[in-house]
Design a protein around this motif. Structure first.
Motif, PDB file in Angstrom:
ATOM      1  N   ASP A  89       0.784  -1.233   0.000  1.00 15.31           N
ATOM      2  CA  ASP A  89       0.000   0.000   0.000  1.00 15.31           C
ATOM      3  C   ASP A  89       0.817   1.286   0.000  1.00 15.31           C
ATOM      4  O   ASP A  89       0.379   2.308  -0.533  1.00 15.31           O
ATOM      5  N   VAL A  90       1.996   1.257   0.621  1.00 16.06           N
ATOM      6  CA  VAL A  90       2.727   2.509   0.827  1.00 16.06           C
ATOM      7  C   VAL A  90       3.636   2.836  -0.345  1.00 16.06           C
ATOM      8  O   VAL A  90       3.749   3.995  -0.746  1.00 16.06           O
ATOM      9  N   VAL A  91       4.292   1.827  -0.907  1.00 11.64           N
ATOM     10  CA  VAL A  91       5.257   2.131  -1.969  1.00 11.64           C
ATOM     11  C   VAL A  91       4.962   1.389  -3.278  1.00 11.64           C
ATOM     12  O   VAL A  91       5.867   0.843  -3.902  1.00 11.64           O
ATOM     13  N   PRO A  92       3.724   1.371  -3.709  1.00 11.94           N
ATOM     14  CA  PRO A  92       3.492   0.785  -5.034  1.00 11.94           C
ATOM     15  C   PRO A  92       3.950   1.741  -6.124  1.00 11.94           C
ATOM     16  O   PRO A  92       4.153   2.933  -5.884  1.00 11.94           O
ATOM     17  N   GLY A  93       4.095   1.235  -7.313  1.00 14.93           N
ATOM     18  CA  GLY A  93       4.497   2.079  -8.436  1.00 14.93           C
ATOM     19  C   GLY A  93       5.886   2.646  -8.235  1.00 14.93           C
ATOM     20  O   GLY A  93       6.801   1.949  -7.801  1.00 14.93           O
ATOM     21  N   ASP A  94       6.038   3.904  -8.556  1.00 16.37           N
ATOM     22  CA  ASP A  94       7.341   4.547  -8.435  1.00 16.37           C
ATOM     23  C   ASP A  94       7.424   5.448  -7.217  1.00 16.37           C
ATOM     24  O   ASP A  94       8.185   6.416  -7.178  1.00 16.37           O
ATOM     25  N   ARG A  95       6.657   5.175  -6.200  1.00 14.05           N
ATOM     26  CA  ARG A  95       6.623   6.018  -5.024  1.00 14.05           C
ATOM     27  C   ARG A  95       7.810   5.718  -4.106  1.00 14.05           C
ATOM     28  O   ARG A  95       8.349   4.616  -4.087  1.00 14.05           O
ATOM     29  N   THR A  96       8.194   6.730  -3.353  1.00 10.79           N
ATOM     30  CA  THR A  96       9.253   6.596  -2.351  1.00 10.79           C
ATOM     31  C   THR A  96       8.668   6.857  -0.981  1.00 10.79           C
ATOM     32  O   THR A  96       7.991   7.874  -0.771  1.00 10.79           O
ATOM     33  N   ALA A  97       8.907   5.941  -0.066  1.00  8.30           N
ATOM     34  CA  ALA A  97       8.463   6.105   1.318  1.00  8.30           C
ATOM     35  C   ALA A  97       9.671   6.034   2.230  1.00  8.30           C
ATOM     36  O   ALA A  97      10.599   5.252   2.008  1.00  8.30           O
ATOM     37  N   VAL A  98       9.656   6.866   3.258  1.00  4.11           N
ATOM     38  CA  VAL A  98      10.720   6.885   4.260  1.00  4.11           C
ATOM     39  C   VAL A  98      10.104   6.516   5.600  1.00  4.11           C
ATOM     40  O   VAL A  98       9.080   7.085   6.005  1.00  4.11           O
ATOM     41  N   VAL A  99      10.718   5.556   6.280  1.00  6.51           N
ATOM     42  CA  VAL A  99      10.313   5.199   7.639  1.00  6.51           C
ATOM     43  C   VAL A  99      11.395   5.705   8.580  1.00  6.51           C
ATOM     44  O   VAL A  99      12.546   5.285   8.511  1.00  6.51           O
ATOM     45  N   LEU A 100      11.007   6.636   9.436  1.00  4.32           N
ATOM     46  CA  LEU A 100      11.933   7.172  10.431  1.00  4.32           C
ATOM     47  C   LEU A 100      11.931   6.231  11.624  1.00  4.32           C
ATOM     48  O   LEU A 100      10.941   6.120  12.345  1.00  4.32           O
ATOM     49  N   THR A 101      13.036   5.539  11.836  1.00  5.24           N
ATOM     50  CA  THR A 101      13.077   4.512  12.877  1.00  5.24           C
ATOM     51  C   THR A 101      13.290   5.132  14.249  1.00  5.24           C
ATOM     52  O   THR A 101      13.791   6.248  14.380  1.00  5.24           O
ATOM     53  N   SER A 102      12.923   4.384  15.277  1.00 11.18           N
ATOM     54  CA  SER A 102      13.116   4.827  16.650  1.00 11.18           C
ATOM     55  C   SER A 102      14.553   4.561  17.078  1.00 11.18           C
ATOM     56  O   SER A 102      15.349   3.974  16.336  1.00 11.18           O
ATOM     57  N   ALA A 103      14.881   4.974  18.304  1.00 15.10           N
ATOM     58  CA  ALA A 103      16.238   4.771  18.802  1.00 15.10           C
ATOM     59  C   ALA A 103      16.570   3.287  18.899  1.00 15.10           C
ATOM     60  O   ALA A 103      17.725   2.895  18.740  1.00 15.10           O
ATOM     61  N   ASP A 104      15.561   2.455  19.159  1.00 10.65           N
ATOM     62  CA  ASP A 104      15.790   1.018  19.282  1.00 10.65           C
ATOM     63  C   ASP A 104      15.644   0.285  17.954  1.00 10.65           C
ATOM     64  O   ASP A 104      15.791  -0.936  17.899  1.00 10.65           O
ATOM     65  N   GLU A 106      13.536  -0.802  14.297  1.00 11.39           N
ATOM     66  CA  GLU A 106      12.232  -1.384  13.987  1.00 11.39           C
ATOM     67  C   GLU A 106      12.472  -2.851  13.620  1.00 11.39           C
ATOM     68  O   GLU A 106      12.337  -3.261  12.472  1.00 11.39           O
ATOM     69  N   SER A 107      12.806  -3.652  14.616  1.00 13.18           N
ATOM     70  CA  SER A 107      13.207  -5.035  14.347  1.00 13.18           C
ATOM     71  C   SER A 107      12.074  -5.845  13.723  1.00 13.18           C
ATOM     72  O   SER A 107      12.304  -6.646  12.810  1.00 13.18           O
ATOM     73  N   ALA A 108      10.843  -5.656  14.197  1.00 13.91           N
ATOM     74  CA  ALA A 108       9.727  -6.420  13.630  1.00 13.91           C
ATOM     75  C   ALA A 108       9.533  -6.087  12.156  1.00 13.91           C
ATOM     76  O   ALA A 108       9.282  -6.970  11.326  1.00 13.91           O
ATOM     77  N   LEU A 109       9.664  -4.792  11.837  1.00 11.71           N
ATOM     78  CA  LEU A 109       9.494  -4.370  10.448  1.00 11.71           C
ATOM     79  C   LEU A 109      10.612  -4.917   9.569  1.00 11.71           C
ATOM     80  O   LEU A 109      10.357  -5.459   8.485  1.00 11.71           O
ATOM     81  N   THR A 110      11.839  -4.772  10.013  1.00 16.18           N
ATOM     82  CA  THR A 110      12.961  -5.243   9.193  1.00 16.18           C
ATOM     83  C   THR A 110      12.931  -6.759   9.045  1.00 16.18           C
ATOM     84  O   THR A 110      13.243  -7.289   7.976  1.00 16.18           O
ATOM     85  N   ASP A 111      12.533  -7.467  10.118  1.00 17.70           N
ATOM     86  CA  ASP A 111      12.421  -8.922  10.002  1.00 17.70           C
ATOM     87  C   ASP A 111      11.333  -9.300   8.994  1.00 17.70           C
ATOM     88  O   ASP A 111      11.503 -10.229   8.191  1.00 17.70           O
ATOM     89  N   GLY A 112      10.221  -8.573   9.035  1.00 16.03           N
ATOM     90  CA  GLY A 112       9.144  -8.851   8.094  1.00 16.03           C
ATOM     91  C   GLY A 112       9.557  -8.587   6.657  1.00 16.03           C
ATOM     92  O   GLY A 112       9.235  -9.370   5.746  1.00 16.03           O
ATOM     93  N   LEU A 113      10.259  -7.489   6.434  1.00 13.76           N
ATOM     94  CA  LEU A 113      10.737  -7.201   5.077  1.00 13.76           C
ATOM     95  C   LEU A 113      11.721  -8.259   4.605  1.00 13.76           C
ATOM     96  O   LEU A 113      11.713  -8.656   3.431  1.00 13.76           O
ATOM     97  N   ALA A 114      12.575  -8.721   5.518  1.00 15.29           N
ATOM     98  CA  ALA A 114      13.539  -9.755   5.149  1.00 15.29           C
ATOM     99  C   ALA A 114      12.834 -11.050   4.763  1.00 15.29           C
ATOM    100  O   ALA A 114      13.231 -11.734   3.804  1.00 15.29           O
ATOM    101  N   ARG A 115      11.766 -11.395   5.483  1.00 16.50           N
ATOM    102  CA  ARG A 115      11.027 -12.618   5.144  1.00 16.50           C
ATOM    103  C   ARG A 115      10.359 -12.494   3.774  1.00 16.50           C
ATOM    104  O   ARG A 115      10.383 -13.445   2.975  1.00 16.50           O
ATOM    105  N   LEU A 116       9.765 -11.332   3.509  1.00 20.91           N
ATOM    106  CA  LEU A 116       9.123 -11.150   2.203  1.00 20.91           C
ATOM    107  C   LEU A 116      10.150 -11.214   1.075  1.00 20.91           C
ATOM    108  O   LEU A 116       9.917 -11.872   0.044  1.00 20.91           O
TER     109      LEU A 116
END
Length: 341
Positions: A89-104, A106-116
């Protein structure tokens, strides 16, 4: 997610050419920042990608960067999409999305992206990890000060310690550091340096609470910096020093100017071990060019004094020499014990 450990792909700025990986994949940038760097001080590639992004998302509504991004006209959505939601939903087509991570991070997000990405069945956006700010050398000292503040405020034991309470620990830790150095144990050396540093930070934190003459760890560091600058005119001034002897001469001269002592014995701690004390006094006498005869007397103390003075004149640390001999003696004791004799 730690920006120190990341190898980032350079971010494209406004007007940069589209990524050559093909249209329709989009671009997802995980932007990391260091909490030890003042918010708003971001790298130029970070500002470029933030201003050019179609969407900027952040899961933490209290992220310290948010006020500065908004001031710069960057619209930030407070949202925590899953990896699937980002890809679909966020980056379909030629769109660019930036996720500003917290100090700790975003392990759940990065793990999910790695699995995909690892499934081989997904059309993934271009993924980038972009450090927006980096820790400078010594940055972890800021964490240490913060941790010490919390311990002093919340620990029942640490909260009531005084300088006098801790004095013995400073001596113990210094000896343990010397032992690690003499044994060549690199792992122990790193740990013992930390324990010595703890003494400095702990004492400075106690001093901060003094009702009459408070000072902080910054005051301690500032005093040390002034001393180092003044005693190294060959580094920070116009004087020159070609040899270690020249440096020592600079040091002694500037130290004498600072202290304005009436006697060369001032500043020599009398509570230090006897051999070290004798050697230090002998060093002061030799450096000052004084002719001071050894006191006459009988007994082992005067014999040890003479040995310590002789060792110092020959460039030998009598305290270290005795420790080395004592370790050899210890090894001999262990050997006899092991032999059953």
């Amino acid at each position: 997610m730690n920006a120190d450990a990341a190898d980032a792909t350079p971010a494209a700025g406004p007007g940069a050419a589209p990524h050559p990986e093909g249209p329709g994949t989009g671009r997802l940038v995980l932007l990391t920042t260091s909490h030890r760097v003042a918010p708003g001080l971001l790298s130029w590639p970070a500002w470029q990608v933030l201003r050019a992004a179609d969407r900027v998302l952040c899961a933490d509504p209290d992220h310290p960067q948010l006020p500065y991004l908004r001031e710069a006209g960057v619209v930030v959505e407070i949202a925590a999409p899953t990896a699937r939601e980002l890809v679909d939903d966020v980056v379909p087509g030629d769109r660019t999305a930036v996720v500003l991570t917290s100090a700790d991070g975003e392990s759940a997000l990065t793990d999910g992206l790695a699995r995909l990405a690892g499934s081989g069945r997904e059309t993934m956006p271009d993924l980038e990890l972009l450090p927006g700010s980096y820790d400078l050398p010594g940055a972890r000292l800021l964490d240490l000060v913060q941790v010490m503040d919390q311990i002093r405020a919340e620990c029942p034991w640490s909260g009531i310690r005084t300088h006098r309470d801790l004095a013995k620990y400073a001596i113990e830790e210094a000896y343990e550091l010397v032992e690690a150095i003499e044994e060549g144990d690199r792992e122990a050396l790193r740990e013992e340096l930390g324990d010595v540093l703890l003494q400095v930070v702990f004492h400075a934190r106690i001093a901060h609470d003094d009702p009459d003459e408070p000072f902080s760890v910054d005051d301690v560091a500032g005093t040390l910096i002034e001393k180092l600058l003044h005693r190294h005119p060959h580094v920070f001034g116009d004087e020159s020093a070609e040899t270690p002897e020249d440096v020592k001469a600079h040091w002694l001269r500037t130290k004498a100017e600072e202290k304005q002592r009436a006697s060369i014995t001032e500043g020599v701690p009398l509570a230090q071990p006897g051999l070290a004390l004798a050697a230090k006094l002998a060093s002061r006498v030799r450096t000052a060019g004084l002719d001071v005869p050894l006191p006459s007397g009988s007994g082992i103390g005067y014999e040890l004094l003479a040995l310590a003075v002789r060792a110092e004149s020959e460039g030998v640390d009598p305290e270290a020499a005795l420790r080395a001999a004592a370790r050899a003696y210890r090894d001999a004791v262990v050997a006899v014990e092991g032999s059953g004799a």
